[in-house]
Motif scaffolding. Sequence first.
Motif, PDB file in Angstrom:
ATOM      1  N   PRO A 188      -6.617   8.802 -10.068  1.00  0.00           N
ATOM      2  CA  PRO A 188      -7.675   8.909 -11.079  1.00  0.00           C
ATOM      3  C   PRO A 188      -9.063   8.799 -10.455  1.00  0.00           C
ATOM      4  N   SER A 189      -9.911   9.770 -10.736  1.00  0.00           N
ATOM      5  CA  SER A 189     -11.252   9.806 -10.131  1.00  0.00           C
ATOM      6  C   SER A 189     -12.071   8.580 -10.520  1.00  0.00           C
ATOM      7  N   TYR A 190     -12.736   8.028  -9.542  1.00  0.00           N
ATOM      8  CA  TYR A 190     -13.612   6.863  -9.654  1.00  0.00           C
ATOM      9  C   TYR A 190     -12.847   5.564  -9.930  1.00  0.00           C
ATOM     10  N   ILE A 191     -11.519   5.636  -9.949  1.00  0.00           N
ATOM     11  CA  ILE A 191     -10.718   4.416 -10.078  1.00  0.00           C
ATOM     12  C   ILE A 191     -10.089   4.097  -8.712  1.00  0.00           C
ATOM     13  N   THR A 192      -9.192   4.954  -8.239  1.00  0.00           N
ATOM     14  CA  THR A 192      -8.571   4.720  -6.933  1.00  0.00           C
ATOM     15  C   THR A 192      -9.178   5.579  -5.834  1.00  0.00           C
ATOM     16  N   GLN A 193      -9.981   6.552  -6.214  1.00  0.00           N
ATOM     17  CA  GLN A 193     -10.602   7.427  -5.218  1.00  0.00           C
ATOM     18  C   GLN A 193     -11.821   8.088  -5.813  1.00  0.00           C
ATOM     19  N   CYS A 194     -12.732   8.509  -4.951  1.00  0.00           N
ATOM     20  CA  CYS A 194     -13.756   9.449  -5.369  1.00  0.00           C
ATOM     21  C   CYS A 194     -13.095  10.827  -5.431  1.00  0.00           C
ATOM     22  N   PRO A 195     -13.600  11.715  -6.273  1.00  0.00           N
ATOM     23  CA  PRO A 195     -12.959  13.030  -6.375  1.00  0.00           C
ATOM     24  C   PRO A 195     -13.126  13.857  -5.094  1.00  0.00           C
ATOM     25  N   ILE A 196     -12.238  14.826  -4.948  1.00  0.00           N
ATOM     26  CA  ILE A 196     -12.293  15.741  -3.807  1.00  0.00           C
ATOM     27  C   ILE A 196     -13.356  16.793  -4.119  1.00  0.00           C
ATOM     28  N   VAL A 212      -4.964  -6.233  -9.521  1.00  0.00           N
ATOM     29  CA  VAL A 212      -3.844  -7.087  -9.137  1.00  0.00           C
ATOM     30  C   VAL A 212      -4.067  -7.486  -7.679  1.00  0.00           C
ATOM     31  N   LEU A 213      -4.249  -8.770  -7.449  1.00  0.00           N
ATOM     32  CA  LEU A 213      -4.587  -9.261  -6.111  1.00  0.00           C
ATOM     33  C   LEU A 213      -3.399  -9.154  -5.165  1.00  0.00           C
ATOM     34  N   ASP A 214      -3.677  -9.161  -3.876  1.00  0.00           N
ATOM     35  CA  ASP A 214      -2.618  -9.162  -2.862  1.00  0.00           C
ATOM     36  C   ASP A 214      -1.785 -10.433  -2.976  1.00  0.00           C
ATOM     37  N   GLY A 215      -0.495 -10.297  -2.622  1.00  0.00           N
ATOM     38  CA  GLY A 215       0.334 -11.471  -2.448  1.00  0.00           C
ATOM     39  C   GLY A 215       0.150 -12.057  -1.052  1.00  0.00           C
ATOM     40  N   GLU A 216       0.933 -13.081  -0.739  1.00  0.00           N
ATOM     41  CA  GLU A 216       0.764 -13.776   0.541  1.00  0.00           C
ATOM     42  C   GLU A 216       1.522 -13.096   1.670  1.00  0.00           C
ATOM     43  N   LEU A 217       2.615 -12.403   1.350  1.00  0.00           N
ATOM     44  CA  LEU A 217       3.430 -11.775   2.389  1.00  0.00           C
ATOM     45  C   LEU A 217       2.865 -10.406   2.758  1.00  0.00           C
ATOM     46  N   PRO A 218       3.128  -9.945   3.988  1.00  0.00           N
ATOM     47  CA  PRO A 218       2.607  -8.631   4.407  1.00  0.00           C
ATOM     48  C   PRO A 218       3.045  -7.490   3.477  1.00  0.00           C
ATOM     49  N   ASN A 219       4.286  -7.550   2.968  1.00  0.00           N
ATOM     50  CA  ASN A 219       4.747  -6.461   2.102  1.00  0.00           C
ATOM     51  C   ASN A 219       4.261  -6.615   0.658  1.00  0.00           C
ATOM     52  N   GLN A 220       3.326  -7.541   0.430  1.00  0.00           N
ATOM     53  CA  GLN A 220       2.728  -7.725  -0.889  1.00  0.00           C
ATOM     54  C   GLN A 220       1.230  -7.431  -0.864  1.00  0.00           C
ATOM     55  N   LYS A 221       0.793  -6.796   0.215  1.00  0.00           N
ATOM     56  CA  LYS A 221      -0.640  -6.512   0.367  1.00  0.00           C
ATOM     57  C   LYS A 221      -0.881  -5.001   0.369  1.00  0.00           C
ATOM     58  N   LEU A 222      -2.017  -4.612  -0.142  1.00  0.00           N
ATOM     59  CA  LEU A 222      -2.407  -3.204  -0.140  1.00  0.00           C
ATOM     60  C   LEU A 222      -2.924  -2.824   1.241  1.00  0.00           C
ATOM     61  N   PRO A 223      -2.336  -1.807   1.883  1.00  0.00           N
ATOM     62  CA  PRO A 223      -2.848  -1.370   3.195  1.00  0.00           C
ATOM     63  C   PRO A 223      -4.248  -0.792   3.061  1.00  0.00           C
ATOM     64  N   PRO A 224      -4.980  -0.656   4.174  1.00  0.00           N
ATOM     65  CA  PRO A 224      -6.322  -0.056   4.118  1.00  0.00           C
ATOM     66  C   PRO A 224      -6.253   1.418   3.723  1.00  0.00           C
ATOM     67  N   PRO A 225      -7.364   1.990   3.286  1.00  0.00           N
ATOM     68  CA  PRO A 225      -7.362   3.380   2.834  1.00  0.00           C
ATOM     69  C   PRO A 225      -7.143   4.349   3.983  1.00  0.00           C
ATOM     70  N   PRO A 226      -6.582   5.535   3.679  1.00  0.00           N
ATOM     71  CA  PRO A 226      -6.446   6.566   4.719  1.00  0.00           C
ATOM     72  C   PRO A 226      -7.813   7.062   5.159  1.00  0.00           C
ATOM     73  N   SER A 227      -7.868   7.610   6.362  1.00  0.00           N
ATOM     74  CA  SER A 227      -9.153   8.026   6.929  1.00  0.00           C
ATOM     75  C   SER A 227      -9.794   9.178   6.163  1.00  0.00           C
ATOM     76  N   ASP A 228      -8.979   9.975   5.432  1.00  0.00           N
ATOM     77  CA  ASP A 228      -9.544  11.127   4.716  1.00  0.00           C
ATOM     78  C   ASP A 228      -9.843  10.821   3.247  1.00  0.00           C
ATOM     79  N   LEU A 229      -9.858   9.540   2.868  1.00  0.00           N
ATOM     80  CA  LEU A 229     -10.173   9.189   1.483  1.00  0.00           C
ATOM     81  C   LEU A 229     -11.528   9.794   1.106  1.00  0.00           C
ATOM     82  N   PRO A 230     -11.589  10.558   0.002  1.00  0.00           N
ATOM     83  CA  PRO A 230     -12.859  11.212  -0.353  1.00  0.00           C
ATOM     84  C   PRO A 230     -13.978  10.205  -0.591  1.00  0.00           C
ATOM     85  N   LYS A 231     -15.183  10.645  -0.285  1.00  0.00           N
ATOM     86  CA  LYS A 231     -16.367   9.811  -0.479  1.00  0.00           C
ATOM     87  C   LYS A 231     -17.160  10.326  -1.679  1.00  0.00           C
ATOM     88  N   CYS A 232     -17.807   9.390  -2.358  1.00  0.00           N
ATOM     89  CA  CYS A 232     -18.628   9.777  -3.518  1.00  0.00           C
ATOM     90  C   CYS A 232     -20.012  10.225  -3.047  1.00  0.00           C
TER      91      CYS A 232
END
Length: 577
Positions: free
Chosen positions: A104-112, A557-577
């Motif tokens: 969804p634009s402006y929620i999880t990413q800037c539009p392409i 929803v915040l990250d959990g304490e374990l590694p598999n409960q955390k959101l990884p960093p964004p991909p390098s090609d994530l669109p910019k606003c």
Amino acid sequence: MGTSPAIVMILFVAVGCFMAYPEAVTAKHTGITRHYTFNIKLKNITRLCHTKSIVTVNGKFPGPRVIAREGDRLVVKVVNHVPNNISIHWHGVRQLRSGWADGPSYITQCPIQTGHSYVYNFTITGQRGTLFWHAHISWLRATVYGPLIILPRQNESYPFVKPYKEVPILFGEWFNADPEAVINQSLQTGGGPNVSDAYTFNGLPGPLYNCSAKDTYKLKVKPGKTYLLRLINAALNDELFFSIADHSLTVVEADAVYVKPFEINVLMITPGQTTNVLLKTKPKAPNATFLMLARPYATGMGTFDNTTVAGILEYETPSSSLKNRPLLKPGLPAINATNFVANFTSKFRSLATAKFPANVPQIVDKKFFFTVGLGTKPCPKNQTCQGPTNTTKFAASMNNISFALPRIALLQSHFFSQYSKGVYTTDFPAFPLIPFNYTGTPPNNTVVNNGTKLVVIPFNTSVEVVLQDTSILGAESHPLHLHGYNFYVVGQGFGNFDPENDPPKFNLVDPVERNTVGVPSGGWVAIRFQADNPGVWLMHCHFDVHQSWGLGMAWVVLDGELPNQKLPPPPSDLPKC
């Protein structure tokens, strides 16, 4: 050491096969990786004798079918060749720890932006069934949508009879005008937008519309067979009744979750919902053809597209002429048949088996009560508006907050802790600030507040949300969609929710699991989910006009304490606003 000619040839053939098929696959863990390319292009399309340039994926309307199996990884490169900004939402996909691919634009990413691309990379985890993908910016969803079919894992079967054939049927809306111009005019004037000119089955309006007999969807079937119809409501603003003349349907799945089978003659499907049904054809080919019809279920006070789309169910027979066969027509409920809809939706139940359990939270950590509905905004100075009065514009809200899209994507702001820079605040009210008789006489003050306000909850919080319709500008059904999660529909009713007497009646044994639910007109619905997916997740009305007016909110929803409960960093090609 040299390479043998045979090995070179094998490699050459393998590479050739990979290049030839966009869904070429590579092995990975339990599933495989499937690659697709979506080229966003303009294409001239003619419907209702009206030719116009529309935004498409790969020049197709509706767009291409995306197929995967449970456990597969999808890698979809979206390349924007049109003047509009674009983003693609994979509607109903859980996106476990892959919120950067939700769309969804402006929620999880800037539009392409024009001339740019973005790769959506996510794994289908614990899901199988029918979903769909669509544009998630402004009203581009009108033409940019297509089926997302998730098959069971290899060697796993359906919990119902194996169908002879599977057929996706997408319900859509066709506008002779540019849908972007329609919503832009509405937002400028403050009035309701012009309605669509037709409904469609797989992009085809059918014989009940002017100049459309040649654009009719035909489903050709053989006698004595079972067909799985994958029904998807991709319409912009309308809930739809659907029926096939002289045939019953068995509902077996909703929103890519199996349900206890039940038989119906008419179903209702709201925008954002999918429903899989089994169609068992007659033992012998009858001397008739059968209309498939869809028309709106409408409860609001505004105008709507009061037309009917027709397709044809036709039996394959060796006999020569079909012209002399009678054409049978199904009956459909009244336009505003709210009691029929309530009875229909109450039939949905989870399988609740050992293999397909209903893991509904039995104990709730946090309870929320959200009112949903329409309201008003003041008309700008020195301007006459076309809202409920000439001094107001139409607006929509949850808990009287009309959701304003930010300038920077919320997930990016959250991940990099930028919310202190004024992108959003975390004070979305858990309950209405001013309680009133929600379904009774409307209050005098109908003005909404604007803001980008979010709710923050810790990882693995069990959540209950009661969604209450309001009669401020007329009671109306609202299809609410939650990104990043399925939820359990534990209760629903008419009138105002009673926090003492209604919860004891909740179904905590086999409630249906969905991603989109209709808040009943003049009533309420209660949902529960476990917040086990870190990220920022939009929850909004799937009527695009109401979403454009601000009927939505977002969860952090915040990250959990374990590694598999955390959101990884964004991909390098994530669109910019």
